[in-house]
Design a protein around this motif. Structure first.
Motif, short mmCIF file in Angstrom:
data_model
loop_
_atom_site.label_atom_id
_atom_site.label_comp_id
_atom_site.label_asym_id
_atom_site.label_seq_id
_atom_site.Cartn_x
_atom_site.Cartn_y
_atom_site.Cartn_z
N ASP A 212 0.82 -1.22 0.00
CA ASP A 212 0.00 0.00 0.00
C ASP A 212 0.85 1.27 0.00
OD1 ASP A 212 1.09 0.03 2.50
OD2 ASP A 212 -0.79 -0.07 3.60
N THR A 213 2.08 1.20 -0.55
CA THR A 213 3.00 2.33 -0.42
C THR A 213 2.67 3.46 -1.38
OG1 THR A 213 4.73 0.76 0.21
CG2 THR A 213 5.42 3.00 -0.32
N GLU A 219 -4.05 -3.14 -6.49
CA GLU A 219 -3.08 -3.14 -7.58
C GLU A 219 -1.71 -3.62 -7.08
OE1 GLU A 219 -1.25 -0.04 -10.93
OE2 GLU A 219 -2.95 0.54 -9.67
N GLU A 220 -1.27 -3.13 -5.94
CA GLU A 220 0.04 -3.54 -5.43
C GLU A 220 0.05 -5.02 -5.04
OE1 GLU A 220 2.23 -1.24 -2.73
OE2 GLU A 220 2.17 0.58 -3.94
N LEU A 237 -1.54 -4.98 4.64
CA LEU A 237 -2.16 -3.68 4.37
C LEU A 237 -2.01 -2.83 5.62
CD1 LEU A 237 -5.45 -4.98 2.67
CD2 LEU A 237 -3.19 -4.63 1.64
N ASP A 238 -1.23 -1.77 5.47
CA ASP A 238 -0.93 -0.88 6.60
C ASP A 238 -1.39 0.54 6.27
OD1 ASP A 238 0.38 -0.70 9.24
OD2 ASP A 238 1.79 0.63 8.23
N THR A 239 -2.45 0.62 5.51
CA THR A 239 -2.95 1.88 4.98
C THR A 239 -3.22 2.88 6.10
OG1 THR A 239 -4.02 0.59 3.26
CG2 THR A 239 -4.67 2.89 3.46
N ARG A 243 -6.17 7.65 4.43
CA ARG A 243 -6.43 7.07 3.10
C ARG A 243 -7.21 5.77 3.18
NH1 ARG A 243 -3.11 9.13 -1.00
NH2 ARG A 243 -2.62 11.27 -0.46
N ARG A 244 -7.61 5.39 4.36
CA ARG A 244 -8.11 4.04 4.55
C ARG A 244 -9.50 3.83 3.96
NH1 ARG A 244 -6.78 0.78 9.89
NH2 ARG A 244 -4.85 0.64 8.71
#
Length: 386
Positions: A212-213, A219-220, A237-239, A243-244
């Motif tokens: 999630d960078t 997509e990632e 996933l460390d969103t 932006r979550r």
């Protein structure tokens, strides 16, 4: 160099509140330094949302009191307990342990608070994975202690090298965003970080990439799956919260996309400020969680110590301050319910839970391993509700 107490300073009582040192001097001057007491540790009330808590920290308490003229009774480490139940009792001359009360309370309260929160998280995730990622929220001097407390409470792994080493387990973790940022800036493609990670780390380390960078999580995740194929164990996933959006929908979207392209084997882990509410919403769609701050900074399980008996002319006299129950007590496990009774009363039912660990400063039973304590906690979690 660091504002921390050494083990020797703790053992010497240097970490005490000053009024205990003054109390010892007063008792000595009054000729009362030989007076023996029974001091009980208990929790008058649990945090509002808690029905139970997990007792941990006993191993360090035993080490702290070892060699002193005191006898220690306590629940086995890892025992689930409820409000107003005795956790430990110290018997002996008060001046022998007065300056250690502060340290003992700090050990048991801090340990039990972290272990209880970890146990609540593990109860929620069930057979899914729960990893403790809270080291960066704590002073490094106490990271190993927090790792142990979280592991005893039920976390499946810890992230720090030293904490895992002391537990005799392998540290768990994935990769930081810094890795992708450097590859993006230096080589023009952040996905190369995943390739080089796969080339570099030992083969027995699960390939879990951070997805999630720079781009959409879906997509990632798919990019990583195409690059690593069967070697990819999972995506994390460390969103950030800004932006979550709806995290459950994001996880479902990632899962759908991976499955659609034949990557059903890839697991999804969620981290980044998750707590009980988020985990309850995500446990059916995610395969595991990295939990940090909510375990590292849990609601406090407020343990207190009160003298409940004093020996006068060879006889134990029940006495305590108002609001507390006087007398030395035993706790019984009566097939799913707890019964508290005076220590010397006829056994009302079941098995006694408070057992002797030190007799006049000498250990009288072996302490279980950390793995055994964790397994004991997990067995008890199966019969309680949040």
């Amino acid at each position: 160099m660091f504002y921390t107490a050494s083990p020797q300073e703790i053992l010497e009582g240097r970490t005490t509140d000053v009024y205990f040192t003054r109390t010892v001097e007063v008792l000595k001057n009054a000729g009362l330094d030989k007076v023996r007491v029974r001091a009980e540790f208990h929790v008058a009330s649990l945090p509002r949302e808690y029905k139970w808590a997990v007792f941990t920290g006993l191993r360090e308490v035993v080490d702290l009191l070892k060699g002193r003229s005191v006898t220690l009774y306590a629940l086995p480490e890892g025992t689930l307990f409820y409000e107003n139940e005795p956790l430990m009792v110290i018997e002996g001359p008060y001046v022998e342990f007065a300056v250690l009360e502060t340290a003992i309370l700090g050990i048991v309260r801090h340990y039990s608070s972290i272990s209880t929160k970890a146990a609540r998280i593990k109860k929620l995730v069930g057979d899914k994975v729960c990893l403790f990622f809270g080291a960066r929220a704590l002073h490094p001097a106490i990271q190993p202690m927090a790792d142990r407390a979280a592991y005893l409470g039920g976390c499946d792994g810890v992230s720090t090298v030293l904490g895992a080493e002391k537990l005799g387990v392998r540290p768990t973790g994935t990769m930081p965003h810094a890795l992708m940022i450097i590859f993006k800036a230096a080589m023009g493609d952040h996905a190369l970080a995943w390739v080089w990670f796969d080339k570099t780390v030992p083969q027995d380390v699960p390939r879990i990439i951070l997805a999630d960078t720079f781009l959409d999580e879906r997509e990632e995740a798919l990019m990583a799956a195409k690059l690593l194929g069967e070697r990819l164990y999972g995506v994390r996933l460390d969103t950030p919260g800004s932006r979550r959006g709806n995290m459950k929908k994001i996880v479902e979207e990632v899962r759908w996309t991976l499955d659609l392209h034949g990557y059903r084997h890839v697991k999804i882990f969620v981290s980044g400020g998750v707590d009980e509410q988020q985990i309850a919403a995500l446990r059916d769609v995610a395969d595991g969680f990295g939990v940090g701050t909510s375990i590292a900074f849990p609601p406090s399980v407020d343990v207190s110590m009160d003298i409940v008996e004093v020996e006068v002319e060879g006889k134990w006299v029940p006495v305590t301050k108002r609001g507390k129950l006087p007398g030395f007590k035993q706790l019984y496990d009566c097939g799913g319910r707890r019964v508290m009774a005076p220590w010397n009363a006829e056994r009302p039912c079941g098995e006694p839970l408070l057992v002797k660990w030190l007799d006049n400063g000498v250990p009288v039973r072996d302490l279980p391993s950390d793995r055994e304590i964790r397994e004991y906690v997990l067995r008890q979690l199966g019969s309680v509700q949040l």
